[in-house]
Design a protein around this motif. Structure first.
Motif, PDB file in Angstrom:
ATOM      1  N   VAL A 152       3.541   3.246 -13.880  1.00  0.00           N
ATOM      2  CA  VAL A 152       4.646   2.880 -12.991  1.00  0.00           C
ATOM      3  C   VAL A 152       5.220   1.554 -13.484  1.00  0.00           C
ATOM      4  CG1 VAL A 152       3.706   4.078 -10.967  1.00  0.00           C
ATOM      5  CG2 VAL A 152       3.189   1.667 -11.311  1.00  0.00           C
ATOM      6  N   GLU A 153       6.393   1.215 -12.988  1.00  0.00           N
ATOM      7  CA  GLU A 153       7.018  -0.055 -13.328  1.00  0.00           C
ATOM      8  C   GLU A 153       7.255  -0.846 -12.054  1.00  0.00           C
ATOM      9  OE1 GLU A 153      10.589   1.352 -15.228  1.00  0.00           O
ATOM     10  OE2 GLU A 153       9.699   1.114 -17.205  1.00  0.00           O
ATOM     11  N   VAL A 154       7.211  -2.163 -12.177  1.00  0.00           N
ATOM     12  CA  VAL A 154       7.552  -3.062 -11.071  1.00  0.00           C
ATOM     13  C   VAL A 154       8.675  -3.952 -11.579  1.00  0.00           C
ATOM     14  CG1 VAL A 154       6.739  -4.882  -9.533  1.00  0.00           C
ATOM     15  CG2 VAL A 154       5.210  -3.001 -10.140  1.00  0.00           C
ATOM     16  N   ALA A 155       9.798  -3.982 -10.835  1.00  0.00           N
ATOM     17  CA  ALA A 155      10.981  -4.721 -11.271  1.00  0.00           C
ATOM     18  C   ALA A 155      11.396  -5.762 -10.242  1.00  0.00           C
ATOM     19  CB  ALA A 155      12.130  -3.745 -11.500  1.00  0.00           C
ATOM     20  N   TYR A 156      11.871  -6.894 -10.767  1.00  0.00           N
ATOM     21  CA  TYR A 156      12.410  -7.960  -9.918  1.00  0.00           C
ATOM     22  C   TYR A 156      13.469  -8.685 -10.726  1.00  0.00           C
ATOM     23  CZ  TYR A 156      12.569 -12.097  -6.900  1.00  0.00           C
ATOM     24  OH  TYR A 156      12.985 -13.099  -6.061  1.00  0.00           O
TER      25      TYR A 156
ATOM     26  N   MET B 185     -14.095   9.859 -12.001  1.00  0.00           N
ATOM     27  CA  MET B 185     -13.134   8.890 -12.471  1.00  0.00           C
ATOM     28  C   MET B 185     -11.738   9.347 -12.050  1.00  0.00           C
ATOM     29  SD  MET B 185     -13.099   7.504 -16.282  1.00  0.00           S
ATOM     30  CE  MET B 185     -12.171   6.140 -16.776  1.00  0.00           C
ATOM     31  N   SER B 186     -10.980   8.469 -11.392  1.00  0.00           N
ATOM     32  CA  SER B 186      -9.675   8.891 -10.907  1.00  0.00           C
ATOM     33  C   SER B 186      -8.624   8.736 -12.000  1.00  0.00           C
ATOM     34  CB  SER B 186      -9.319   8.096  -9.645  1.00  0.00           C
ATOM     35  OG  SER B 186      -8.445   7.058  -9.916  1.00  0.00           O
ATOM     36  N   LYS B 187      -7.637   9.591 -11.926  1.00  0.00           N
ATOM     37  CA  LYS B 187      -6.566   9.605 -12.913  1.00  0.00           C
ATOM     38  C   LYS B 187      -5.635   8.415 -12.673  1.00  0.00           C
ATOM     39  CE  LYS B 187      -2.646  12.297 -14.417  1.00  0.00           C
ATOM     40  NZ  LYS B 187      -1.730  13.353 -14.082  1.00  0.00           N
ATOM     41  N   THR B 188      -5.131   7.821 -13.758  1.00  0.00           N
ATOM     42  CA  THR B 188      -4.155   6.742 -13.622  1.00  0.00           C
ATOM     43  C   THR B 188      -2.768   7.261 -13.998  1.00  0.00           C
ATOM     44  OG1 THR B 188      -4.496   5.930 -15.870  1.00  0.00           O
ATOM     45  CG2 THR B 188      -5.849   4.948 -14.136  1.00  0.00           C
ATOM     46  N   ILE B 189      -1.761   6.618 -13.397  1.00  0.00           N
ATOM     47  CA  ILE B 189      -0.375   6.983 -13.673  1.00  0.00           C
ATOM     48  C   ILE B 189       0.400   5.723 -14.061  1.00  0.00           C
ATOM     49  CG2 ILE B 189      -0.359   9.026 -12.182  1.00  0.00           C
ATOM     50  CD1 ILE B 189       1.064   7.282 -10.052  1.00  0.00           C
TER      51      ILE B 189
ATOM     52  N   PRO C  11       6.413  -0.058   2.298  1.00  0.00           N
ATOM     53  CA  PRO C  11       5.365  -0.549   1.393  1.00  0.00           C
ATOM     54  C   PRO C  11       4.199   0.416   1.227  1.00  0.00           C
ATOM     55  CG  PRO C  11       6.042  -2.277   2.910  1.00  0.00           C
ATOM     56  CD  PRO C  11       6.716  -1.003   3.365  1.00  0.00           C
ATOM     57  N   ASP C  12       3.963   1.290   2.219  1.00  0.00           N
ATOM     58  CA  ASP C  12       2.828   2.209   2.123  1.00  0.00           C
ATOM     59  C   ASP C  12       3.194   3.558   1.493  1.00  0.00           C
ATOM     60  OD1 ASP C  12       4.310   3.198   4.237  1.00  0.00           O
ATOM     61  OD2 ASP C  12       2.626   3.340   5.631  1.00  0.00           O
ATOM     62  N   SER C  13       4.388   3.643   0.891  1.00  0.00           N
ATOM     63  CA  SER C  13       4.781   4.881   0.204  1.00  0.00           C
ATOM     64  C   SER C  13       3.928   5.072  -1.045  1.00  0.00           C
ATOM     65  CB  SER C  13       6.251   4.831  -0.198  1.00  0.00           C
ATOM     66  OG  SER C  13       7.070   4.782   0.933  1.00  0.00           O
ATOM     67  N   VAL C  14       3.397   6.266  -1.198  1.00  0.00           N
ATOM     68  CA  VAL C  14       2.553   6.581  -2.353  1.00  0.00           C
ATOM     69  C   VAL C  14       3.439   6.819  -3.576  1.00  0.00           C
ATOM     70  CG1 VAL C  14       0.885   8.219  -3.292  1.00  0.00           C
ATOM     71  CG2 VAL C  14       0.737   7.524  -0.894  1.00  0.00           C
ATOM     72  N   LEU C  15       3.040   6.223  -4.684  1.00  0.00           N
ATOM     73  CA  LEU C  15       3.820   6.326  -5.918  1.00  0.00           C
ATOM     74  C   LEU C  15       3.499   7.588  -6.693  1.00  0.00           C
ATOM     75  CD1 LEU C  15       3.543   2.636  -7.150  1.00  0.00           C
ATOM     76  CD2 LEU C  15       5.424   3.708  -5.905  1.00  0.00           C
TER      77      LEU C  15
ATOM     78  N   ILE D 121      12.755  -9.147 -14.696  1.00  0.00           N
ATOM     79  CA  ILE D 121      11.432  -8.829 -15.223  1.00  0.00           C
ATOM     80  C   ILE D 121      11.102  -7.382 -14.863  1.00  0.00           C
ATOM     81  CG2 ILE D 121      10.203  -9.733 -13.227  1.00  0.00           C
ATOM     82  CD1 ILE D 121       8.013 -10.648 -15.268  1.00  0.00           C
ATOM     83  N   LEU D 122      10.567  -6.664 -15.824  1.00  0.00           N
ATOM     84  CA  LEU D 122      10.168  -5.269 -15.641  1.00  0.00           C
ATOM     85  C   LEU D 122       8.770  -5.129 -16.219  1.00  0.00           C
ATOM     86  CD1 LEU D 122      11.076  -2.423 -14.756  1.00  0.00           C
ATOM     87  CD2 LEU D 122      11.897  -2.091 -17.076  1.00  0.00           C
ATOM     88  N   LEU D 123       7.803  -4.928 -15.353  1.00  0.00           N
ATOM     89  CA  LEU D 123       6.409  -4.833 -15.772  1.00  0.00           C
ATOM     90  C   LEU D 123       5.948  -3.384 -15.735  1.00  0.00           C
ATOM     91  CD1 LEU D 123       5.086  -7.815 -13.648  1.00  0.00           C
ATOM     92  CD2 LEU D 123       5.598  -7.830 -16.085  1.00  0.00           C
ATOM     93  N   GLN D 124       5.364  -2.933 -16.808  1.00  0.00           N
ATOM     94  CA  GLN D 124       4.802  -1.587 -16.866  1.00  0.00           C
ATOM     95  C   GLN D 124       3.299  -1.695 -16.665  1.00  0.00           C
ATOM     96  OE1 GLN D 124       6.134   0.129 -20.551  1.00  0.00           O
ATOM     97  NE2 GLN D 124       8.230   0.279 -19.825  1.00  0.00           N
ATOM     98  N   ILE D 125       2.804  -0.966 -15.670  1.00  0.00           N
ATOM     99  CA  ILE D 125       1.365  -1.003 -15.380  1.00  0.00           C
ATOM    100  C   ILE D 125       0.861   0.412 -15.155  1.00  0.00           C
ATOM    101  CG2 ILE D 125       1.476  -3.321 -14.391  1.00  0.00           C
ATOM    102  CD1 ILE D 125       1.283  -2.014 -11.592  1.00  0.00           C
ATOM    103  N   ASN D 126      -0.433   0.569 -15.232  1.00  0.00           N
ATOM    104  CA  ASN D 126      -1.085   1.829 -14.886  1.00  0.00           C
ATOM    105  C   ASN D 126      -1.865   1.614 -13.601  1.00  0.00           C
ATOM    106  OD1 ASN D 126      -0.328   3.489 -17.141  1.00  0.00           O
ATOM    107  ND2 ASN D 126      -1.664   2.225 -18.389  1.00  0.00           N
ATOM    108  N   VAL D 127      -1.704   2.534 -12.661  1.00  0.00           N
ATOM    109  CA  VAL D 127      -2.386   2.447 -11.374  1.00  0.00           C
ATOM    110  C   VAL D 127      -3.075   3.782 -11.082  1.00  0.00           C
ATOM    111  CG1 VAL D 127      -0.811   0.711 -10.441  1.00  0.00           C
ATOM    112  CG2 VAL D 127      -0.316   3.138 -10.093  1.00  0.00           C
ATOM    113  N   ALA D 128      -4.017   3.751 -10.186  1.00  0.00           N
ATOM    114  CA  ALA D 128      -4.712   4.976  -9.798  1.00  0.00           C
ATOM    115  C   ALA D 128      -3.785   5.863  -8.983  1.00  0.00           C
ATOM    116  CB  ALA D 128      -5.949   4.630  -8.975  1.00  0.00           C
ATOM    117  N   GLU D 129      -3.955   7.158  -9.111  1.00  0.00           N
ATOM    118  CA  GLU D 129      -3.201   8.082  -8.257  1.00  0.00           C
ATOM    119  C   GLU D 129      -3.451   7.717  -6.806  1.00  0.00           C
ATOM    120  OE1 GLU D 129      -4.425  12.062  -9.418  1.00  0.00           O
ATOM    121  OE2 GLU D 129      -2.394  12.422 -10.152  1.00  0.00           O
ATOM    122  N   GLY D 130      -2.407   7.779  -5.983  1.00  0.00           N
ATOM    123  CA  GLY D 130      -2.551   7.443  -4.575  1.00  0.00           C
ATOM    124  C   GLY D 130      -2.230   5.990  -4.269  1.00  0.00           C
TER     125      GLY D 130
END
Length: 106
Positions: free
Chosen positions: A7-11, A1-5, A62-66, A18-27
């Motif tokens: 992050v926020e997405v803002a526009y 199971m991969s770890k989640t981190i 766009p391909d920068s890892v978070l 709008i500022l959305l807080q989400i959890n995404v997989a590492e990488g």
């Protein structure tokens, strides 16, 4: 199971942010996080081929890892050239003699 981190997405639009807080997989990349956030469905005017993105105010690819707690920002195109606006304001200020040029010497 991969770890989640987290992050926020803002526009931001002129009258809305709008500022959305989400959890995404590492990488996960910046573009993947934008797509996963659902923001593209809420704002169909966003075109990732046109709009640039950044992380904490710095342009990024766009391909920068978070990393944990990164904020991905989607930028709108400029509607005016900032240098041109400054030049225009400076010219108007000189014509109107603004800026303290008329103050008497002490």
């Amino acid at each position: 199971m991969s770890k989640t981190i987290p992050v926020e997405v803002a526009y931001a639009l002129p009258a809305q942010q709008i500022l959305l807080q989400i959890n995404v997989a590492e990488g996960t990349t910046a573009e993947q996080a934008v797509r996963a956030s659902g923001i593209l469905e809420k704002f169909p005017g966003i075109d990732l081929a046109q709009n640039r993105i950044g992380i904490f105010g710095k342009l990024t690819k766009p391909d920068s890892v978070l990393h944990e707690n990164d904020r991905v920002e989607i930028y709108r195109p400029l509607i005016a050239d900032p240098k041109g606006v400054r030049r225009q304001r400076a010219a108007e200020g000189k014509a109107m003699k603004k800026g303290g040029g008329d103050l008497p010497a002490e």
